[in-house]
Structures are given as structure tokens and as C-alpha cells.
Scaffold this motif. Structure first.
Motif, PDB file in Angstrom:
ATOM      1  N   ASP A  98     121.169  16.297  26.373  1.00  0.00           N
ATOM      2  CA  ASP A  98     121.146  17.751  26.308  1.00  0.00           C
ATOM      3  C   ASP A  98     121.648  18.213  24.936  1.00  0.00           C
ATOM      4  O   ASP A  98     122.559  17.622  24.366  1.00  0.00           O
ATOM      5  N   ASP A  99     121.056  19.282  24.435  1.00  0.00           N
ATOM      6  CA  ASP A  99     121.504  19.917  23.193  1.00  0.00           C
ATOM      7  C   ASP A  99     121.441  18.988  21.977  1.00  0.00           C
ATOM      8  O   ASP A  99     122.220  19.153  21.026  1.00  0.00           O
ATOM      9  N   ALA A 100     120.544  18.006  21.998  1.00  0.00           N
ATOM     10  CA  ALA A 100     120.355  17.164  20.812  1.00  0.00           C
ATOM     11  C   ALA A 100     119.505  17.909  19.791  1.00  0.00           C
ATOM     12  O   ALA A 100     118.583  18.640  20.156  1.00  0.00           O
ATOM     13  N   ARG A 101     119.835  17.731  18.530  1.00  0.00           N
ATOM     14  CA  ARG A 101     119.079  18.358  17.445  1.00  0.00           C
ATOM     15  C   ARG A 101     118.617  17.287  16.474  1.00  0.00           C
ATOM     16  O   ARG A 101     119.381  16.378  16.118  1.00  0.00           O
ATOM     17  N   CYS A 102     117.365  17.402  16.035  1.00  0.00           N
ATOM     18  CA  CYS A 102     116.833  16.460  15.055  1.00  0.00           C
ATOM     19  C   CYS A 102     117.240  16.883  13.653  1.00  0.00           C
ATOM     20  O   CYS A 102     117.355  18.069  13.347  1.00  0.00           O
TER      21      CYS A 102
ATOM     22  N   ASP B 121     112.781   9.421  23.443  1.00  0.00           N
ATOM     23  CA  ASP B 121     113.594   9.031  24.610  1.00  0.00           C
ATOM     24  C   ASP B 121     114.986   9.649  24.525  1.00  0.00           C
ATOM     25  O   ASP B 121     115.556  10.094  25.530  1.00  0.00           O
ATOM     26  N   ILE B 122     115.543   9.678  23.308  1.00  0.00           N
ATOM     27  CA  ILE B 122     116.871  10.288  23.128  1.00  0.00           C
ATOM     28  C   ILE B 122     116.819  11.775  23.473  1.00  0.00           C
ATOM     29  O   ILE B 122     117.686  12.309  24.177  1.00  0.00           O
ATOM     30  N   LEU B 123     115.785  12.461  22.977  1.00  0.00           N
ATOM     31  CA  LEU B 123     115.666  13.897  23.240  1.00  0.00           C
ATOM     32  C   LEU B 123     115.491  14.180  24.725  1.00  0.00           C
ATOM     33  O   LEU B 123     115.927  15.216  25.232  1.00  0.00           O
TER      34      LEU B 123
ATOM     35  N   ARG C 163     128.032  13.224  17.986  1.00  0.00           N
ATOM     36  CA  ARG C 163     127.503  11.868  17.826  1.00  0.00           C
ATOM     37  C   ARG C 163     126.260  11.907  16.940  1.00  0.00           C
ATOM     38  O   ARG C 163     125.475  12.854  17.000  1.00  0.00           O
ATOM     39  N   TYR C 164     126.098  10.868  16.126  1.00  0.00           N
ATOM     40  CA  TYR C 164     124.917  10.745  15.287  1.00  0.00           C
ATOM     41  C   TYR C 164     124.130   9.506  15.716  1.00  0.00           C
ATOM     42  O   TYR C 164     124.667   8.397  15.725  1.00  0.00           O
TER      43      TYR C 164
ATOM     44  N   VAL D  72     124.764  16.324  19.539  1.00  0.00           N
ATOM     45  CA  VAL D  72     124.103  15.068  19.198  1.00  0.00           C
ATOM     46  C   VAL D  72     123.100  15.326  18.077  1.00  0.00           C
ATOM     47  O   VAL D  72     122.200  16.158  18.227  1.00  0.00           O
ATOM     48  N   LEU D  73     123.272  14.631  16.964  1.00  0.00           N
ATOM     49  CA  LEU D  73     122.302  14.705  15.875  1.00  0.00           C
ATOM     50  C   LEU D  73     121.408  13.472  15.937  1.00  0.00           C
ATOM     51  O   LEU D  73     121.897  12.344  16.007  1.00  0.00           O
TER      52      LEU D  73
END
Length: 284
Positions: free
Chosen positions: A20-24, A14-16, A2-3, A44-45
């Protein structure tokens, strides 16, 4: 995958916190290449490109603040980065090629923490402070504590680098970054970042950092002390280079052997110091 494209820093944090495992991702110069090579998988990007407060260069009497998503090309062209801060501008202008400089961001570069990149040593020479934010608040990280190992930083889970803060440096200072690379646009085999003040023919201030010579950029205060009070003659530069080489721990890889990298250190240090001594970067 997901982007998500938040419109504010608060929304991104808030998203971070909840994913879990989200990357900027900002410019994507490194992360996209790693994803294409199957070196990293992302669920998740979090795109930072719409967050205006993370971009741009501002200044006060005491410091210059570079937003984390400011692109290399803007830094390389900034008229604000003069004097001691010329070392950061100089480094930005030597990163890869125009296509990468127009896409890559300073925050993405330092968070990747590749010791062969140009910004880590330049920011150490400039005595930068890294500004990081999370849902719990904001903190300041001295550049000497930010890089911890190969591709590892002091960032905590859920934190984003929001800006790089640069003190003006001493009056009369000039900064410059030199690198040796196999071909134009490559990562450095070795790099040297230097900030210098000359009082007549005598060096009155020196701050030096080595890049691509170990897991993190290297600064040796004894090497700087060997330069201060000297006319930057061959003996002083040789002693400073000896001390820097003693602290270096370069690897053998496709860009050069350990022995080769150690041989480059005195040559690049002399080139950086002589350039600054001769005032060739005065307008930078």
C-alpha cells in the motif's frame, strides 16, 4: 521509509500490487524535491533504475518507442527523433538545466502531470500513445486521454508507465517546441508545440498544442484547420491563435497573470510556425 529496487518490470508490478502507498521513483527530479519539502510522504519507494526494459529509445518503420526511464538528456540528443518527432526532442532540450536533464526521466515527468512542464504539450503535438502496465496486463492510452487535470493522470492504482510510443508523422513534417519562461531553466509561463508540413508555400498539415495554459495541454482542431491551406500569413496565424486563446484557461501565479499568458499565445504560436516554415529545424 523502505526502498526497494526490483530488477524486472514483473517484480516491480508485484511490489505495487502487495504494498500500500508505494511510489515509483526513477530520476527523482520532482519526487525527491517534494519529499524534501514535506509535500509528500512515502512509505515505500520502488526504484525503477535497474529495470533495463524501461529505458532506451528504439524504432521501427512506423514508430519510435521511448522507455519510461529514458532521461531527458538522451531524448534531447537522440538522432532518431527527427521530422515530426523533432517536437519531442526540442522540448526535451529546453527542460530546466543540464543537471536536471541528466537525472530526470520522461516517465516521471508525464506522471507528475504538471501542465507547465515541457513534455505534455510536445507529446500531444506528436500524437503520442502512453503504454502502461500493471499486474493485470498492458494497455495503451492516447495522449489526449492521459492528462485529466492538474497533476492527475488516467493511470490506475498499481500501474506503471512503461513507454511513450510516437508515430512517425506525415512525410515532410517538422516539429518544434517554443516556450516563454521568466528565467532560463524555469517552467514555461506558456509553451507552444507544433508539427507542420509545408507543400511549397502552403501549409498542408498542422498539429498544435498549448502548454501551461490550463490544467492539461490544449489542442484545438479548428485552429489547425485555420492554418491548413493557408500560406501561414498573419491573418491565418491570428485566427488560429484566437481559437487557441478561447480554449485556454490559464491561472494567475508567480509566472504570470491570466491576461499576460493570453497575450503570449499569439506571439509564441507565430514564433513556432515561422521557425518551422523557414525550415530552421530541418536538421532537428
Amino acid at each position: 521509509m523502505r526502498y526497494l529496487a526490483p530488477g524486472s518490470l514483473k517484480e516491480a508490478l508485484d511490489i505495487l500490487r502487495r504494498e500500500d502507498d508505494a511510489r515509483c521513483i526513477a530520476g527523482g527530479a520532482t519526487l525527491v524535491a517534494m519529499m524534501n519539502a514535506d509535500l509528500v510522504a512515502v512509505d515505500v519507494l520502488v526504484g525503477l533504475g535497474r529495470i533495463a526494459e524501461l529505458s532506451g529509445i528504439t524504432e521501427t518503420d512506423d514508430e519510435v518507442r521511448i522507455g519510461a526511464t529514458t532521461r531527458h538528456a538522451e531524448i534531447a540528443a537522440s538522432p532518431v527523433l527527427t521530422g515530426a518527432l523533432g517536437v519531442v526532442r526540442s522540448a526535451a532540450g529546453q527542460i530546466a538545466h543540464p543537471a536536471v536533464r541528466n537525472m530526470g526521466t520522461i516517465g516521471g515527468s508525464i506522471c507528475h502531470a504538471d501542465p507547465a512542464a515541457d513534455f505534455p504539450a510536445a507529446l500531444l503535438a506528436a500524437d503520442a500513445t502512453i503504454e502502461a502496465a500493471s499486474a493485470e496486463g498492458t494497455r495503451q492510452i492516447p495522449i489526449g486521454e492521459f492528462f485529466e487535470d492538474y497533476f492527475e493522470t488516467a493511470l490506475r492504482e498499481g500501474e506503471i508507465v512503461t513507454a511513450i510510443r510516437l508515430p512517425r508523422g506525415p512525410a515532410g513534417a517538422r516539429g518544434h517546441h517554443v516556450k516563454f519562461s521568466r528565467v532560463d531553466g524555469d517552467y514555461a509561463t506558456v509553451s507552444v508545440s507544433a508539427v507542420l508540413v509545408m507543400a511549397g508555400a502552403t501549409c498542408s498539415y498542422a498539429r498544435i498544442a498549448l502548454g501551461s495554459s490550463g490544467p492539461v495541454p490544449i489542442r484545438v482542431t479548428a485552429a489547425e484547420e485555420a492554418l491548413v491551406g493557408s500560406p501561414l500569413d498573419q491573418a491565418a496565424i491570428a485566427e488560429a491563435a484566437r481559437l487557441l486563446a478561447e480554449a485556454a484557461d490559464p491561472v494567475d501565479d508567480v509566472r504570470g497573470t491570466t491576461e499576460y499568458r493570453l497575450m503570449l499565445i499569439p506571439r509564441l504560436l507565430a514564433r513556432a510556425l515561422n521557425t518551422l516554415k523557414d525550415g530552421e529545424t530541418a536538421s532537428v
